[in-house]
Design an enzyme around this catalytic site. Structure first.
Site, short mmCIF file in Angstrom:
data_model
loop_
_atom_site.label_atom_id
_atom_site.label_comp_id
_atom_site.label_asym_id
_atom_site.label_seq_id
_atom_site.Cartn_x
_atom_site.Cartn_y
_atom_site.Cartn_z
N ASN A 123 0.84 -1.19 0.00
CA ASN A 123 0.00 0.00 0.00
C ASN A 123 0.88 1.25 0.00
O ASN A 123 1.59 1.51 0.97
CB ASN A 123 -0.91 0.03 1.23
CG ASN A 123 -1.63 1.37 1.37
OD1 ASN A 123 -2.62 1.61 0.70
ND2 ASN A 123 -1.12 2.26 2.21
N GLU A 124 0.88 1.97 -1.10
CA GLU A 124 1.48 3.31 -1.25
C GLU A 124 2.99 3.35 -1.09
O GLU A 124 3.56 4.43 -0.93
CB GLU A 124 0.81 4.31 -0.29
CG GLU A 124 -0.66 4.54 -0.63
CD GLU A 124 -1.32 5.64 0.20
OE1 GLU A 124 -0.69 6.15 1.15
OE2 GLU A 124 -2.48 5.99 -0.10
N ASP A 125 3.67 2.21 -1.16
CA ASP A 125 5.13 2.26 -1.05
C ASP A 125 5.77 2.90 -2.28
O ASP A 125 6.83 3.53 -2.18
CB ASP A 125 5.68 0.84 -0.83
CG ASP A 125 5.32 0.29 0.54
OD1 ASP A 125 4.60 0.99 1.28
OD2 ASP A 125 5.76 -0.82 0.87
N SER A 151 -0.36 -0.79 -4.66
CA SER A 151 -1.56 0.03 -4.80
C SER A 151 -1.24 1.39 -4.21
O SER A 151 -1.00 1.50 -3.00
CB SER A 151 -2.74 -0.61 -4.07
OG SER A 151 -3.91 0.16 -4.24
#
Length: 845
Positions: free
Chosen positions: A431-433, A486
């Protein structure tokens, strides 16, 4: 030979602060699984951290180490059997000692661990099991110090969290407290067996015409001694056995059976068909004696993510059993900070709410946990698709060799554990890395395809998402789609709206755009977006103890909103759109109106875009739920009380939904000058798989009088495009010089003589409208033991009629717009005769 026996170790535990070695330091543990905060509360050593400022009073727990202990008797173990100590989850740094000897050291919360203790338990009688849980908060800081060259870029929580395989939200997030739990957070037991089925899974091949399927069942067997074991596989549907095959177990401990299923009953997401589950069982036998039996449910279905070039860029949408699915749904965070407190019943209630809200997909977010089996079971049974993140969130993770090995074991374990669930249709790397990589300016060259070189850059975590994890998914769940992150799309900027998925936070965060234009800000799949709202007053009453603190800007309310800058953001969206209020109950309601409108404008437009060559493949709002009683983006609060946005989304996701909207006129940049003319559009969105005929009506109703200000428009015998959008009016015009008084555009659609959907477009902003004196009437027209039906009518248009949310009561609809000449019915279940009627509120009341 012996049949597998299990001996739960759930009772008889005690715990203490590891530094306090006095004998009277031990305190009883009511039950395991548990975490230390629960056990401290049970012993009156800690107040409820969810109330008031108690989270701060619990911070001392975060920097402590804890020891748990139990005494058990050696179970009877027949000759030729072994005894295994099995932990389904230890949180997190745990040294396990049996009779003083270290038998296991754990550093990963997401792994199950098994230890053969046969020799350690040779002595009869009592044995002491002791577990030292080292402080994860301090260990993380130590690990970070050991690698000063790594760029520890991150959002939320202390950056040192990136070094530890523990639920990342435990370090605090922009919706949750800092509660560093420790303990035996999943089941622990002793197992005695001579042989066992270590794993059971299926691979399904569904014929393109759906008239047949091949189901191959695989079993992995562990045995203490070599010998001829046999595996008896059975396949069942609705409790009835439909096929059976017995086969010998190979020397390497495997067995498989293939079943041909004629005219299979397929698994479908809800709204598209039945979520049919088959069951496969394997009985492990030796000399006709059953040693172990394992059963798992699975579905016969296909699932794919369709990515193909088109006029908008490259598509990103889900196709199940050959049917394109617009995935309207929500993101999911852990439902509690104290994870063992979440029961299977509570999980199911959450998923039932998803179905009630017509949401078809839930995204398990990467900063939490790989969820409990009961969560996925509920999704399987109720037909909710699962987008499953791996547990990496908002950071640049290090890639030390020992950490990579732990991550590999974690991913293998969880993919194997979950691969039989038909609800899981995608695995996602993080998530958002990749957003962290962009914002921190870390090295990322998409054209570089050498994984070893990635490890030498300042963004080594790429190796995890583009090498390690996809290989695990390919090996253990090859039919499930893998997506590196994502948001992510072919290595392009994560905000690129033409490819992959995107997180659209320019409403609320970022440029703080008007929510009325949300649909213009989306991409191919909108996997995060949101707007904060207060929970209902009953939830605030739980965590605000002092009546003097019950005003909108009180310290305790701000403390329970963890989002940076929430004050100015909430204030901005309120002041721009609504007449503000200073009393708490009205303020709560106004924030909920803004959230409901925001979600409606986003979902309504994006669903319409689905019909434009799948321009938008889905929308997953941030977020469905809360992990504690708080003020957040959740559309259902910690106590499962839906906010108005829940109902607004449900209406937009109706199988057939009518939509009407006038073009946005940004009053805040035109000196509040009203437009001379406005364009409007009218359309129908349908998820039905067949064309249907409908009648669509559009009325123009004065806000001030409730009368029609111009002739209504009626489209009869309209052919509604299946699984798409039917545009009826794209160039409608309102001349405000002729029709000067503010009026709503009220649309309805009938199919087969039944009114199936409504939509009402209002003049913006609401703050310019006088919404008092509406002539609203609510009548009870029927009542039974636990159900009432209300009939709602009005003389003038009503905005956002919201009913009270009460424990044990379910409302069929709320947050409704009511217009003259269109009476609406609401069914209330769980309200008994004699109970006080539900309170209600509407805008301008």
């Amino acid at each position: 030979m012996s049949k597998l026996q299990q001996f739960p170790l759930s009772k008889g535990w005690s715990f203490r602060d590891s530094e306090d070695t006095s004998e009277d330091a031990w305190m009883p543990v009511p039950v395991v699984p548990s975490v230390v905060h629960q056990d401290l509360q049970a012993n009156s050593k800690l107040k409820d951290p969810y109330i008031g400022f108690n989270e701060l009073e619990a911070r001392w727990v975060n920097e402590k180490s804890w020891t748990y202990k139990t005494v058990f008797q050696k179970p009877a173990a027949p000759a030729g059997s072994c005894i295994v100590l099995a932990f389904d989850g230890l949180d997190t740094f745990a040294k396990v000692k049996l009779d003083g000897n270290v038998i296991l050291e754990n550093d990963n919360m997401f792994l199950a661990r098994r230890v053969d203790v046969t020799k350690a338990l040779e002595a009869e009688g009592d044995h002491v099991l002791e577990i030292d849980f080292d402080c994860a908060f301090l260990r993380a800081k130590e690990l970070r110090k050991q690698d000063p060259k790594h760029n520890w870029a991150s959002f939320n929580g202390d950056p040192s969290r990136l070094s530890v395989r523990k639920a990342q939200y435990h370090w605090g997030w922009d919706w949750g407290p800092v509660l560093m739990t420790a303990g035996i957070w999943r089941d622990v037991r002793l197992e005695v067996y001579s042989a066992r089925v270590a794993d059971l899974w299926t691979e399904v091949q569904l014929a393109s015409d759906h008239q047949s399927a091949q189901v191959t069942a695989f079993a992995e067997v562990e045995s203490v001694h070599s010998g001829s074991h046999r595996a008896c596989f059975t396949l069942s549907l609705h409790g009835q056995e439909i096929a059976r095959e017995e086969i010998g177990v190979t020397e390497n401990g495997t067995a498989k059976a293939t079943f041909d299923v004629k005219e299979p009953s397929l698994w479908w997401p809800h709204g598209y068909g039945d979520a049919t589950l088959y069951e496969v069982s394997v009985s492990l036998r030796k000399e006709q004696e059953e040693l172990h039996k394992v059963s798992k449910k699975f579905g016969i279905r296909t699932a794919e993510v369709v990515q193909r070039p088109d006029k908008h860029g490259k598509s990103f949408f889900f196709r199940v059993n050959g049917v394109d699915i617009f995935c309207g749904g929500s993101c999911w965070i852990p439902a509690d900070n104290l994870l063992p407190s979440i029961t299977a019943e509570r999980y199911r209630k959450w998923i039932e709410l998803m179905v009630h809200g017509r949401q078809v997909m839930i995204r398990v977010w990467g900063g939490g946990i790989y969820e409990d089996n009961s969560f996925y079971d509920a999704c399987d049974e109720l037909g909710v698709l699962v987008w499953q993140d791996f547990m990496f969130g908002c950071g640049n993770y290090p890639t030390w060799p020992n950490l990579l090995e732990s991550i590999r074991k974690e991913s293998v374990y969880n993919v194997r554990r979950l691969r039989h669930h038909p609800s899981i249709v995608i695995w996602v790397g993080n998530n958002e890395d990749y957003q962290v990589q962009e914002q921190a300016g870390l090295t990322y060259n998409y054209e570089d395809k050498d994984p070893e070189s990635w490890l030498k850059t300042d963004f080594p975590a790429r190796y995890i998402y583009e090498k390690l994890l996809p290989e695990v998914v390919q090996e253990f769940s090859p039919s499930t789609f893998y997506h590196p992150g994502s948001p992510w799309g072919d290595g392009k900027t994560t905000s690129d709206p033409t490819v992959g998925d995107m997180h659209q936070w320019n409403v609320w965060h970022g440029t703080q755009e008007k929510y009325q234009i949300f649909d213009t800000l989306g991409g191919r799949f909108n996997s995060e977006f949101g707007m904060e709202a207060f929970p209902h007053m009953s939830t605030i009453d739980y965590f605000v103890e002092n009546e003097a603190d019950k005003y909108p800007q009180s310290h305790v309310l701000d403390f329970h909103n963890k989002a940076d800058g929430h004050e100015r953001r909430i204030a901005t969206y309120l002041v721009e759109n609504l007449r503000t209020a200073t009393d708490l109950e009205t303020h709560i309601y106004l924030t909920q109106v803004v959230q409901a409108e925001t979600m409606m404008f986003g979902y309504r437009g994006w669903r319409r875009q689905w019909g434009d060559e799948r321009h938008c493949g889905g929308a997953l709002l941030w977020q469905l739920n809360d992990c504690w009683p708080t003020i957040s983006w959740a559309i259902v609060d910690y106590f499962l009380r839906p906010k108005p946005a829940f109902y607004a989304v449900a209406r937009v996701l109706n199988p057939i939904a009518v939509g009407v909207r006038r073009e946005h006129h940004d009053w805040s940049v035109t000196h509040a000058q009203p437009p001379k003319t406005s364009k409007f559009e009218l359309w129908v969105a349908s998820s039905r798989q067949q064309e249907v005929q409908g009648t669509v009506e559009l009325r123009f109703l004065s806000v001030n009088t409730g009368l029609e200000v111009r002739e209504r428009i009626v489209h009869e015998n309209v052919s509604i495009v299946p699984n798409g959008t039917t545009n009826l009016i794209v160039d409608g015009l309102i001349d405000h010089r002729v029709h000067s008084e503010p009026h709503v555009l009220a649309a309805r659609i009938w199919v087969d003589g039944q009114l199936v959907a409504r939509d009402v477009d209002w003049p913006q902003p609401f703050k310019y409208l006088d919404l008092s004196d509406r002539g609203l009437e609510i009548k009870k027209i029927s009542e039974s033991e636990d159900e009432q039906t209300l009939l709602i009518s009005t003389q003038k248009p009503v905005k956002c009629l919201v009913f009270e949310e009460r424990e044990g009561v379910r409302i069929s609809d709320s947050a409704m717009d009511i217009v003259p000449g269109d009476d609406q019915r609401v069914t209330i279940k769980g309200l008994k005769p004699g109970d006080a009627p539900l309170k209600y509120k509407f805008l301008g009341q």
